[in-house]
Scaffold this active site. Structure first.
Site, mmCIF file in Angstrom:
data_model
loop_
_atom_site.group_PDB
_atom_site.id
_atom_site.type_symbol
_atom_site.label_atom_id
_atom_site.label_comp_id
_atom_site.label_asym_id
_atom_site.label_seq_id
_atom_site.Cartn_x
_atom_site.Cartn_y
_atom_site.Cartn_z
ATOM 1 N N TYR A 63 0.821 -1.219 0.000
ATOM 2 C CA TYR A 63 0.000 0.000 0.000
ATOM 3 C C TYR A 63 0.856 1.272 0.000
ATOM 4 O O TYR A 63 0.730 2.121 -0.882
ATOM 5 C CB TYR A 63 -0.902 -0.079 1.233
ATOM 6 N N ILE A 64 1.755 1.389 0.959
ATOM 7 C CA ILE A 64 2.528 2.632 1.060
ATOM 8 C C ILE A 64 3.756 2.570 0.148
ATOM 9 O O ILE A 64 4.137 3.570 -0.463
ATOM 10 C CB ILE A 64 2.899 2.896 2.539
ATOM 11 N N ASP A 103 10.759 -7.617 -3.444
ATOM 12 C CA ASP A 103 9.431 -7.931 -2.919
ATOM 13 C C ASP A 103 9.133 -9.408 -3.150
ATOM 14 O O ASP A 103 9.437 -9.943 -4.209
ATOM 15 C CB ASP A 103 8.396 -7.065 -3.673
ATOM 16 N N TYR A 162 3.455 -7.094 16.813
ATOM 17 C CA TYR A 162 3.688 -6.243 15.634
ATOM 18 C C TYR A 162 4.489 -4.998 16.029
ATOM 19 O O TYR A 162 5.561 -4.725 15.481
ATOM 20 C CB TYR A 162 2.344 -5.843 14.988
ATOM 21 N N LEU A 182 -10.353 0.749 9.138
ATOM 22 C CA LEU A 182 -11.674 1.370 9.232
ATOM 23 C C LEU A 182 -12.161 1.945 7.900
ATOM 24 O O LEU A 182 -13.271 1.628 7.451
ATOM 25 C CB LEU A 182 -11.638 2.474 10.309
ATOM 26 N N GLY A 242 -6.442 -4.525 22.353
ATOM 27 C CA GLY A 242 -5.206 -3.810 22.010
ATOM 28 C C GLY A 242 -5.425 -2.436 21.411
ATOM 29 O O GLY A 242 -4.466 -1.812 20.953
ATOM 30 N N ASP A 243 -6.667 -1.936 21.383
ATOM 31 C CA ASP A 243 -6.906 -0.610 20.801
ATOM 32 C C ASP A 243 -6.808 0.477 21.883
ATOM 33 O O ASP A 243 -7.666 0.550 22.770
ATOM 34 C CB ASP A 243 -8.320 -0.528 20.207
HETATM 35 N N1 UDP Z 1 -12.438 0.042 13.637
HETATM 36 C C1 UDP Z 1 -13.810 -0.216 13.704
HETATM 37 N N2 UDP Z 1 -14.360 -1.015 12.730
HETATM 38 C C2 UDP Z 1 -13.618 -1.573 11.718
HETATM 39 C C3 UDP Z 1 -12.229 -1.296 11.666
HETATM 40 C C4 UDP Z 1 -11.685 -0.498 12.646
HETATM 41 O O1 UDP Z 1 -14.502 0.255 14.614
HETATM 42 O O2 UDP Z 1 -14.177 -2.296 10.874
HETATM 43 C C5 UDP Z 1 -11.843 0.926 14.644
HETATM 44 C C6 UDP Z 1 -10.684 0.313 15.385
HETATM 45 O O3 UDP Z 1 -11.131 -0.408 16.514
HETATM 46 C C7 UDP Z 1 -9.849 1.542 15.737
HETATM 47 C C8 UDP Z 1 -10.105 2.512 14.569
HETATM 48 O O4 UDP Z 1 -11.299 2.033 13.947
HETATM 49 O O5 UDP Z 1 -10.353 2.138 16.909
HETATM 50 C C9 UDP Z 1 -8.989 2.521 13.561
HETATM 51 O O6 UDP Z 1 -8.707 1.167 13.232
HETATM 52 P P1 UDP Z 1 -7.750 0.746 12.024
HETATM 53 O O7 UDP Z 1 -7.706 -0.751 11.996
HETATM 54 O O8 UDP Z 1 -8.184 1.445 10.772
HETATM 55 O O9 UDP Z 1 -6.351 1.355 12.420
HETATM 56 P P2 UDP Z 1 -5.423 1.127 13.717
HETATM 57 O O10 UDP Z 1 -5.561 2.402 14.519
HETATM 58 O O11 UDP Z 1 -5.873 -0.083 14.448
HETATM 59 O O12 UDP Z 1 -4.053 0.977 13.139
#
Ligand code: UDP
Length: 338
Positions: free
Chosen positions: A11-12, A31, A141, A188, A278-279
Site C-alpha cells: 500500500y505505502i 518484494d 507487531y 476502518l 489492544g486498541d
Molecule cells: N475500527 C472499527 N471497525 C472496523 C475497523 C476499525 O470500529 O471495521 C476501529 C478500530 O477499533 C480503531 C479505529 O477504527 O479504533 C482505527 O482502526 P484501524 O484498523 O483502521 O487502524 P489502527 O488504529 O488499528 O491501526
C-alpha cells in the site's frame, strides 16, 4: 538517486515508488509478492522477486542493484495476527530486517528510511505523542518494529548506517492508480467504503465506551501521499532518528463514518460491537519534529480529502487489484497462502 525499495507492491510502498519515479529517482523493488500486488508495481521500477527472510536473496539483490539508499516497507502489519502468531512477526519484521541491513553493510549502502509505527508507543501516557514518548508496545507487531529500530541504532553505532525511522499514524487514502487492498481488510476507512459499495451490509464499530467524547477510538489519519513525501524528504536529507508522521488532529470512529456518509451519499448502517483487543483510546501525533527538521507539512490529509481519494479508488477498483487480472478474490486468497 537509485533507491532499493522493499515492499514496493504494498500500500505505502507502491505510492512512494510512484512519487520517487515521478521525481526522477530510479527504483529497484525487492518484494516477495506474498501480500502485495503485482499490479501495484509501477512499470517504471525494476522488480527483484525475493524474500527478506532468506539472507542470500537480499544480499544478492542488493549487490546487483548497487543502490544509493534503501526504503524498507516490507513487513507483516496486522496486530491481531501478530497476537496469534508472534513468530511470523519477529521472523519477517525483525530478522528479515537484520538480513537487509547486513546486505547494506556488505554492499556499502548506508542510508535507510524505515517504515515504523505509532504501535511502538503502545498505550501512551499522554497525547499528542512526541518522539520521546516511552515506547512500550502492546503487541508483537509493534514490538517487532521497535526491535528493528533498535537494531538499526546499533548498526548506526557500529557500521555507520544512517537510519531514519518514520513512525506512521493511520495511513489512509489513495492516488488515482494505487490504493488500499488488504486480505483480510481490517482498517476502518476501507471497511466503511465496502458498505457504501454494497459489499457489506454494515460496519462494526469496535467499542463505544472509550474515554473519548463520543465513546469511540480517536486516530490520526494521514494520507499516503503525505507519507510518501515524508520518505523522500527523509531520503534526501541528512538527519537520522525518529519522526512521527501524523496531522496532530484526531477523529473518532463515528466521525470517520459520518465523513464517509457525506462523501458517498450512502447511509452506512453500523453495528456496535465489543472492543477490539489492544486498541488504545486515542492516538494522535505531534509531528512538530518532522516539520521543523524535515520541513514536512501534510498537504493532502484533510479527512474529507482522504475519504474522497479512497472512495474514488475503490469505485474504480471494487474488487481491489484482483479486477485488473480478472482473478476472483478467492483465487487471490489462494495465492497468498502459497
Ligand atoms: N475500527 C472499527 N471497525 C472496523 C475497523 C476499525 O470500529 O471495521 C476501529 C478500530 O477499533 C480503531 C479505529 O477504527 O479504533 C482505527 O482502526 P484501524 O484498523 O483502521 O487502524 P489502527 O488504529 O488499528 O491501526
Amino acid at each position: 538517486m537509485k533507491v532499493f525499495v522493499t515492499g514496493g507492491s504494498g500500500y505505502i510502498g507502491s505510492v512512494t515508488t510512484e512519487l520517487l519515479l515521478d521525481q526522477g529517482h530510479e527504483v529497484v523493488i525487492f518484494d516477495s509478492l506474498e501480500r502485495g500486488h503485482r499490479q501495484a508495481i509501477d512499470p517504471r521500477a525494476k522488480l527483484i522477486k525475493g524474500d527478506l527472510r532468506v539472507a542470500g536473496q537480499v544480499a544478492r539483490a542488493m549487490k546487483a542493484a548497487k543502490p544509493d539508499a534503501v526504503m524498507h516497507f516490507a513487513a507483516y502489519a496486522l496486530v491481531g495476527e501478530s497476537m496469534c502468531d508472534p513468530g511470523m512477526y519477529f521472523t519477517n519484521n525483525m530478522m528479515g530486517g537484520v538480513n537487509l541491513v547486513e546486505a547494506m553493510v556488505k554492499s556499502g549502502v548506508s542510508r535507510i528510511v524505515f517504515s515504523s509505527t505509532c504501535a511502538t508507543y503502545g498505550y501512551p501516557d499522554r497525547v499528542p505523542i512526541t518522539e520521546d514518548t516511552p515506547q512500550r508496545p502492546v503487541n508483537p507487531y509493534g514490538e517487532s518494529k521497535l526491535m528493528f529500530e533498535k537494531v538499526l541504532g546499533w548498526y548506526q553505532k557500529i557500521h555507520g548506517i544512517k537510519p531514519v525511522f518514520l513512525r506512521y499514524f493511520n495511513a489512509s487514502g489513495a492516488t488515482l492508480r494505487f490504493g488500499e487492498d488488504h486480505e483480510p481488510e481490517t482498517h476502518l476507512i476501507p471497511n466503511v467504503i465496502k458498505v457504501a459499495l454494497g459489499q457489506r451490509k454494515n460496519v462494526k464499530v469496535f467499542g463505544t465506551d472509550y474515554k473519548t467524547p463520543d465513546g469511540t477510538c480517536i486516530r490520526d489519519y494521514i494520507h499516503i501521499v503525505d507519507l510518501g513525501r515524508a520518505h523522500i524528504l527523509a531520503l534526501t536529507g541528512k538527519h537520522t532518528g525518529a519522526f512521527n508522521l501524523g496531522t496532530g488532529k484526531g477523529f473518532s470512529v463515528r466521525e470517520v463514518i459520518d465523513v464517509v456518509r457525506r462523501v458517498t451519499g450512502h447511509p452506512i448502517p453500523v453495528e456496535f460491537a465489543p472492543r477490539r483487543p489492544g486498541d488504545p483510546d486515542r492516538l494522535v501525533a505531534s509531528a512538530k519534529r518532522a516539520k521543523s527538521v524535515l520541513g514536512w507539512v501534510p498537504k493532502h490529509s484533510n479527512l474529507r480529502a482522504i475519504v474522497e481519494s479512497a472512495w474514488a479508488w475503490h469505485q474504480a477498483h471494487p474488487n481491489g487489484y484482483a479486477k485488473a487480472t480478472g482473478k476472483s478474490p478467492a483465487r487471490k486468497k489462494k495465492n497468498v497462502r502459497k
